[in-house]
Motif scaffolding. Sequence first.
Motif, PDB file in Angstrom:
ATOM      1  N   TYR A 347       0.836  -1.197   0.000  1.00 55.50           N
ATOM      2  CA  TYR A 347       0.000   0.000   0.000  1.00 55.50           C
ATOM      3  C   TYR A 347       0.868   1.243   0.000  1.00 55.50           C
ATOM      4  O   TYR A 347       1.876   1.327   0.711  1.00 55.50           O
ATOM      5  CB  TYR A 347      -0.876  -0.030   1.264  1.00 55.50           C
ATOM      6  CG  TYR A 347      -2.043   0.915   1.218  1.00 55.50           C
ATOM      7  CD1 TYR A 347      -3.258   0.520   0.680  1.00 55.50           C
ATOM      8  CD2 TYR A 347      -1.924   2.207   1.728  1.00 55.50           C
ATOM      9  CE1 TYR A 347      -4.328   1.394   0.636  1.00 55.50           C
ATOM     10  CE2 TYR A 347      -3.000   3.083   1.687  1.00 55.50           C
ATOM     11  CZ  TYR A 347      -4.197   2.677   1.136  1.00 55.50           C
ATOM     12  OH  TYR A 347      -5.266   3.535   1.101  1.00 55.50           O
ATOM     13  N   ARG A 353      -3.226   4.374  -2.045  1.00 50.82           N
ATOM     14  CA  ARG A 353      -3.696   3.393  -3.018  1.00 50.82           C
ATOM     15  C   ARG A 353      -2.983   2.052  -2.863  1.00 50.82           C
ATOM     16  O   ARG A 353      -1.859   1.975  -2.352  1.00 50.82           O
ATOM     17  CB  ARG A 353      -3.592   3.919  -4.445  1.00 50.82           C
ATOM     18  CG  ARG A 353      -2.189   4.175  -4.888  1.00 50.82           C
ATOM     19  CD  ARG A 353      -2.159   4.812  -6.264  1.00 50.82           C
ATOM     20  NE  ARG A 353      -0.776   5.077  -6.617  1.00 50.82           N
ATOM     21  CZ  ARG A 353      -0.063   4.302  -7.408  1.00 50.82           C
ATOM     22  NH1 ARG A 353      -0.586   3.249  -7.962  1.00 50.82           N
ATOM     23  NH2 ARG A 353       1.208   4.591  -7.675  1.00 50.82           N
ATOM     24  N   ALA A 439      -9.953  -0.175  -8.024  1.00 47.42           N
ATOM     25  CA  ALA A 439      -9.193  -0.032  -6.769  1.00 47.42           C
ATOM     26  C   ALA A 439      -8.025  -1.022  -6.717  1.00 47.42           C
ATOM     27  O   ALA A 439      -7.506  -1.322  -5.650  1.00 47.42           O
ATOM     28  CB  ALA A 439     -10.135  -0.232  -5.586  1.00 47.42           C
ATOM     29  N   SER A 440      -7.619  -1.551  -7.873  1.00 42.27           N
ATOM     30  CA  SER A 440      -6.486  -2.495  -7.986  1.00 42.27           C
ATOM     31  C   SER A 440      -6.718  -3.817  -7.284  1.00 42.27           C
ATOM     32  O   SER A 440      -5.779  -4.428  -6.777  1.00 42.27           O
ATOM     33  CB  SER A 440      -5.190  -1.889  -7.464  1.00 42.27           C
ATOM     34  OG  SER A 440      -4.928  -0.696  -8.085  1.00 42.27           O
TER      35      SER A 440
END
Length: 636
Positions: A347, A353, A439-440
């Motif tokens: 993170y 993100r 949001a990956s």
Amino acid sequence: KKKPSSFDPSEVACWEKDKPVPFLLLSLAFDMIDAESGRIVMTDIVCNLLRTVIHVAPEDLVSVVYLSANRIAPAHVGLELGIGDASIIKALAEAYGRTEKQIKNQYKEKGDLGLVAKASRSSQSMMRKPEPLTITKVFNTFHLIAKESGKDSQEKKKNHIKSLLVAAIDCEPLYIIRLLQSKLRIGYAEQTLLAALGHAAVYSEEHSKPPPEIQSPYEEAAKIVKKVYSVLPDYDKIVSALLSHGVWELPKKCDFTPGVPVGPMLSKATKGVAEILNKFQDVEFTCEYKYDGERAQIHYLENGTVEIYSRNAERNTGKFPDVVAAVSRLKKTTVSSFILDCELVAYDRAKQRILPFQVLSTRARKNVSVSDIKVEVCIFAFDLLYLNGQALLQENLKIRREHLYGSFEEETGFFQFATTTTSNDVEEIQKFLDEAIDASCEGLIIKTLHEDATYEPSKRSLNWLKLKKDYMDNIGDSLDLVPIGAFAGRGKRTGVYGAFLLACYDTDREEFQSLCKIGTGFTENVLEERSTSLGSKVIPKPKSYYQYGESVKPDVWFEASEVWEVKAADLTISPVYRAAMGTVDPNKGISLRFPRLLRVRPDKAPEQASSSEQIAEMYKAQKHNHNDIQDARQND
Ligand code: ATP
């Protein structure tokens, strides 16, 4: 080699009743298993071995079980032998009066230091017969080896190995070395050992007869032992309870214990929202982001100790001191003990993100200190299995979640609850899936909330379904496969392997079955890395538990040692490959079209590769889908 049905331990040369169990007994049993490929016979051999030990020297049972599982302690204890080939080669040279060069040359030729050990012993003349090695001696020496640390530890470890080799006879050197290398290579998996332990317990049952409602006691006992092991993977506790209380009492005596990781619950793949709605028609369910990181089970004990375990029950606490600090800080004061199920994800706190899995995999693995950490990690919590002295496994997810939300404070980038939504509207779920990808995340996991919503340890459950973005374009999911052979590279690829033969694992037959050839998805670097790493796993001929078609014969064979995650366009029926043969076609297997490598999965053992059953299910689901499309076209 005798037929297993006539396996009579009393015929083992150095066997004397009421004396400690000789290591030769176990070695000969390994030899017999190696000569077999059928699971039933293998289970019988192990069962005969175990019931003999229960009868004659029950105090040795736990050591026999650990050695049969090729372990020295439960995975979560983190006790490792920590020896490399160099120490083994030195020990062999000294024990058998040979030079290291001779040993190394023979190793090149045979590809297995165990075989070198056996050959060295048999060509050495013995002045007098050594005292027989006992199981206890071998097991205790393995513990001594694991505990040596610091200065001169490699030398001391070598001396311990040498002391075993000097006393070893017959096939014992072979198995001492293979056990030390954690590569038994006889083609049997832990599930066989667990079943055999259940069978042996029934044969040796002095405590109680099976309850009257039990129709097939052997099958039932095997199931009990497997289930108990999935909640308490600790042979010391299981064997001791088995000997004192018998198999039928085992579930009561061996319950889930904080400090011992339970096998994580896993999910099944689906192809789309429509399939999920279909499967969960009348039940309440919830959708969660599927984060792409590393699964972690975090145990917080009453005394304030924190332990972190991996998907494979290995102790990972030393890798994540920042996670230890975060959970200790963010648990509420009312919480005195817990077991949390979560995903640890790389993170970027500045940009708030999620970072890709590849970033996480660059973190050091051991003895990390907080000040050295470069890749920050956020805990995404999705389940709570234990709270303040109470197991929650039997509660439904709705209740487990209430406990979870009530037990921790969220802090962005450190500890967050998995993002979730509850809806049964196709469009809304589709939108939620898109948000997860933005949001990956890898996709969603859809879970039952109320009915059929207990936590099922070690199970790939129908009550957890995963949905990934590219499901609609490709086959349902990526596959985790094992390279078992390779084809020489040509042109630009000379010097490295050009393509590999991949296999899935049949959990019932306990064999690797060929599925496809793969030659794409590799950068030059990755190809070189894989070629080097597999180069040390070359074996002279395929294992008896490899199933492959005669027409696809690689130039070299490998020991099953790595798991690769692979994506493909679709599955086809193939006369050449052997995956799931007999399931969808009596004489043909299943193969993958256009497979490409996504990544190596160091968190999976070869036996945890995609199973033939999963592959057959995927094939059927795909066929179903094609039929749907064709039907729709015809209806048009
Ligand atoms: P995959 O290759 O898809 O990760 P897998 O065999 O490791 O497959 P699956 O059962 O297919 O495991 O997927 C579950 C994995 O997804 C878990 O082991 C966990 O690491 C991860 N995961 C991420 N988010 C969640 C979540 N919200 N709930 C459960 N598991 C999650």
